[in-house]
Design a protein around this motif. Sequence first.
Motif, PDB file in Angstrom:
ATOM      1  N   ARG A  90     -26.726 -37.396 -72.015  1.00 52.71           N
ATOM      2  CA  ARG A  90     -26.653 -35.938 -71.930  1.00 52.71           C
ATOM      3  C   ARG A  90     -27.737 -35.352 -72.822  1.00 52.71           C
ATOM      4  N   THR A  91     -27.909 -34.032 -72.777  1.00 54.84           N
ATOM      5  CA  THR A  91     -29.020 -33.415 -73.502  1.00 54.84           C
ATOM      6  C   THR A  91     -28.536 -32.480 -74.617  1.00 54.84           C
ATOM      7  N   LYS A  92     -29.460 -32.193 -75.517  1.00 53.38           N
ATOM      8  CA  LYS A  92     -29.182 -31.237 -76.580  1.00 53.38           C
ATOM      9  C   LYS A  92     -28.923 -29.855 -75.972  1.00 53.38           C
ATOM     10  N   ASP A  93     -29.631 -29.518 -74.903  1.00 51.80           N
ATOM     11  CA  ASP A  93     -29.404 -28.236 -74.232  1.00 51.80           C
ATOM     12  C   ASP A  93     -27.979 -28.137 -73.704  1.00 51.80           C
ATOM     13  N   GLU A  94     -27.463 -29.231 -73.159  1.00 51.70           N
ATOM     14  CA  GLU A  94     -26.075 -29.233 -72.683  1.00 51.70           C
ATOM     15  C   GLU A  94     -25.110 -29.076 -73.857  1.00 51.70           C
ATOM     16  N   LEU A  95     -25.416 -29.728 -74.968  1.00 48.14           N
ATOM     17  CA  LEU A  95     -24.596 -29.581 -76.169  1.00 48.14           C
ATOM     18  C   LEU A  95     -24.584 -28.123 -76.612  1.00 48.14           C
ATOM     19  N   HIS A  96     -25.750 -27.504 -76.629  1.00 50.44           N
ATOM     20  CA  HIS A  96     -25.839 -26.095 -77.028  1.00 50.44           C
ATOM     21  C   HIS A  96     -25.070 -25.200 -76.058  1.00 50.44           C
ATOM     22  N   GLN A  97     -25.077 -25.540 -74.792  1.00 51.28           N
ATOM     23  CA  GLN A  97     -24.323 -24.771 -73.798  1.00 51.28           C
ATOM     24  C   GLN A  97     -22.819 -24.847 -74.112  1.00 51.28           C
ATOM     25  N   VAL A  98     -22.361 -26.021 -74.461  1.00 55.99           N
ATOM     26  CA  VAL A  98     -20.947 -26.224 -74.800  1.00 55.99           C
ATOM     27  C   VAL A  98     -20.590 -25.451 -76.078  1.00 55.99           C
ATOM     28  N   ILE A  99     -21.445 -25.537 -77.092  1.00 56.11           N
ATOM     29  CA  ILE A  99     -21.193 -24.815 -78.347  1.00 56.11           C
ATOM     30  C   ILE A  99     -21.212 -23.312 -78.096  1.00 56.11           C
ATOM     31  N   ASN A 100     -22.153 -22.855 -77.275  1.00 53.40           N
ATOM     32  CA  ASN A 100     -22.226 -21.432 -76.931  1.00 53.40           C
ATOM     33  C   ASN A 100     -20.954 -20.975 -76.231  1.00 53.40           C
ATOM     34  N   TRP A 101     -20.459 -21.782 -75.302  1.00 58.91           N
ATOM     35  CA  TRP A 101     -19.241 -21.425 -74.577  1.00 58.91           C
ATOM     36  C   TRP A 101     -18.065 -21.262 -75.544  1.00 58.91           C
ATOM     37  N   LEU A 102     -17.934 -22.190 -76.485  1.00 58.40           N
ATOM     38  CA  LEU A 102     -16.802 -22.159 -77.408  1.00 58.40           C
ATOM     39  C   LEU A 102     -16.933 -21.042 -78.440  1.00 58.40           C
ATOM     40  N   THR A 103     -18.139 -20.849 -78.986  1.00 56.60           N
ATOM     41  CA  THR A 103     -18.310 -19.978 -80.153  1.00 56.60           C
ATOM     42  C   THR A 103     -19.004 -18.653 -79.882  1.00 56.60           C
TER      43      THR A 103
END
Length: 121
Positions: free
Chosen positions: A32-45
């Motif tokens: 997976r990618t850092k961009d996907e990680l950031h998308q997940v963090i953005n969704w939560l926070t």
Amino acid sequence: MRTAPEHDARMANMRFASVYPQYVKKVESKGRTKDELHQVINWLTGFDEMKLLELIEEGVTFETFFKKAKLNPKAPQITGVICGYRIEEIENELTRQVRYLDKLVDELAKGKKMEKILRQV
């Protein structure tokens, strides 16, 4: 589920910046990618990439990180076991929020579809 006060204090005082590289390593090692990680963090926070990087640079604790967050209203749909704790049963709000993030990172690393991770289905 009641967690030990020492455990809750440790979670509150842990620096987000110290855990973030582990999140990146975990998801990237599974394709997976850092961009996907950031998308997940953005969704939560609600944090966009700029704000996320600013918080990392500031060295904020998880307590400050989640105080500044606008938690997604669908966050309580994040359930299951992470690190031996059933998320929906954790009484301490901050500890539960940290485990929400851990669970989302775990789901991303395990290859779940983004729609499911972001509770869109």
